[in-house]
Design an enzyme around this catalytic site. Structure first.
Site, PDB file in Angstrom:
ATOM      1  N   HIS A  38      41.601  39.844  41.100  1.00 13.18           N
ATOM      2  CA  HIS A  38      41.866  41.284  41.162  1.00 13.18           C
ATOM      3  C   HIS A  38      40.649  42.053  40.671  1.00 13.18           C
ATOM      4  CE1 HIS A  38      45.830  39.393  41.168  1.00 13.18           C
ATOM      5  NE2 HIS A  38      46.240  40.447  41.842  1.00 13.18           N
TER       6      HIS A  38
ATOM      7  N   ASP B 285      42.130  41.723  45.007  1.00 11.64           N
ATOM      8  CA  ASP B 285      43.223  42.633  45.347  1.00 11.64           C
ATOM      9  C   ASP B 285      43.255  43.863  44.433  1.00 11.64           C
ATOM     10  OD1 ASP B 285      43.851  40.506  46.963  1.00 11.64           O
ATOM     11  OD2 ASP B 285      45.922  40.294  46.268  1.00 11.64           O
ATOM     12  N   ASP B 286      43.915  44.890  44.934  1.00 11.46           N
ATOM     13  CA  ASP B 286      44.391  46.063  44.170  1.00 11.46           C
ATOM     14  C   ASP B 286      43.354  47.163  43.964  1.00 11.46           C
ATOM     15  OD1 ASP B 286      46.616  44.473  44.059  1.00 11.46           O
ATOM     16  OD2 ASP B 286      46.738  44.339  41.887  1.00 11.46           O
TER      17      ASP B 286
ATOM     18  N   TYR C 136      52.438  40.968  45.489  1.00 11.69           N
ATOM     19  CA  TYR C 136      53.226  39.902  44.839  1.00 11.69           C
ATOM     20  C   TYR C 136      53.428  38.697  45.762  1.00 11.69           C
ATOM     21  CZ  TYR C 136      54.308  44.307  42.570  1.00 11.69           C
ATOM     22  OH  TYR C 136      54.203  45.558  42.009  1.00 11.69           O
TER      23      TYR C 136
ATOM     24  N   HIS D  75      46.569  46.137  51.726  1.00 18.15           N
ATOM     25  CA  HIS D  75      47.433  45.621  50.653  1.00 18.15           C
ATOM     26  C   HIS D  75      48.546  46.625  50.341  1.00 18.15           C
ATOM     27  CE1 HIS D  75      48.298  42.747  47.529  1.00 18.15           C
ATOM     28  NE2 HIS D  75      47.954  43.520  46.513  1.00 18.15           N
TER      29      HIS D  75
ATOM     30  N   HIS E  75      51.354  49.489  46.695  1.00 15.27           N
ATOM     31  CA  HIS E  75      51.646  48.192  46.068  1.00 15.27           C
ATOM     32  C   HIS E  75      53.146  47.950  45.924  1.00 15.27           C
ATOM     33  CE1 HIS E  75      50.809  44.639  43.523  1.00 15.27           C
ATOM     34  NE2 HIS E  75      49.664  44.668  44.163  1.00 15.27           N
TER      35      HIS E  75
HETATM   36 ZN    ZN Z   1      48.240  43.197  44.447  1.00 12.01          ZN
END
Ligand code: ZN
Length: 218
Positions: free
Chosen positions: A184, A42-43, A134, A93, A97
């Site tokens: 991540h 993620d991210d 989250y 995503h 965020h």
């Molecule tokens: Zn995230």
């Protein structure tokens, strides 16, 4: 006397035929049901860390899923293109965020569509899955998301520990077939610890597949 004999013989033969010579076939082995795991990152995209992770995944012939943040895509579109071209799945995503449970329905829709469009612009295809930042969701949020909403079954807490040697123990302690592992690709420690995870899971007989593939087996 001979007629009795005949009768007994017939009964005897019938007994054998009916009861005794029945072989039970061995349980059939389902060769398609090899162990599978979905690694998720993620991210990102991140200009160096994502690239390191892509090289490691290639080394282990692993496919994974990357849940990308919309406002990073324009800056790192080459990384996203590389990720997609190497056969990985791309997920949405959100744009920045955001915790979707704290904004309006229209804002949720905007978070999704702007990111969908940025992904489409970069790789020529819309994302196939969505993961809420989250893991925050509620019925109202889910009702407006048109993609499969993907959570995880193993949280490595890589964002918290930021320690390469912690990654494998976190996976080991909860590992199970069809696991969806959360990591991540913005932390160097995750890239540094990833090879130990890939090596271990490969030794355990796991095949590394995308999240959408895992969903078919769940
Ligand atoms: Zn995230």
């Amino acid at each position: 006397m001979s007629s009795i004999y005949k009768q007994l013989a017939a009964e005897f033969q019938k007994g054998i035929k009916d009861g005794s010579i029945v072989t039970t076939p061995p349980p059939t082995k389902d060769t398609s049901s090899s162990k599978k795991v979905a690694l998720t990152f993620d991210d990102g995209p991140h200009p160096t860390i994502t690239m390191e992770i892509l090289d490691l995944l290639d080394k282990y012939n692993a496919k994974a899923t990357f849940f990308v943040v919309g406002n990073r895509i324009d800056r790192y579109s080459d990384v996203l293109i590389e990720t997609f071209e190497r056969g990985h799945e791309i997920g949405n995503h959100t744009w920045n965020h955001t915790n979707l449970t704290t904004i309006s329905t229209n804002q949720v829709k905007e978070q999704l569509s702007s990111t969908n469009n940025a992904i489409k612009k970069a790789i020529g295809q819309y994302p196939t899955v969505f993961r809420p930042p989250y893991g925050a969701k509620n019925n109202q949020v889910v009702s407006v998301i048109e993609l499969p909403v993907i959570m995880w079954t193993i949280d490595t807490l890589d964002w918290k520990y930021r320690n390469a040697s912690n990654l494998l123990p976190m996976v080991k302690k909860s590992m199970h077939n069809n696991a969806i592992i959360l990591m991540h690709d913005i932390h160097q420690s995750t890239a540094d610890g990833l090879e130990s995870v890939l090596k271990y899971l490969q030794e355990q007989g796991y095949e590394f597949v995308t999240v959408s593939e895992i969903l078919q087996y769940k």
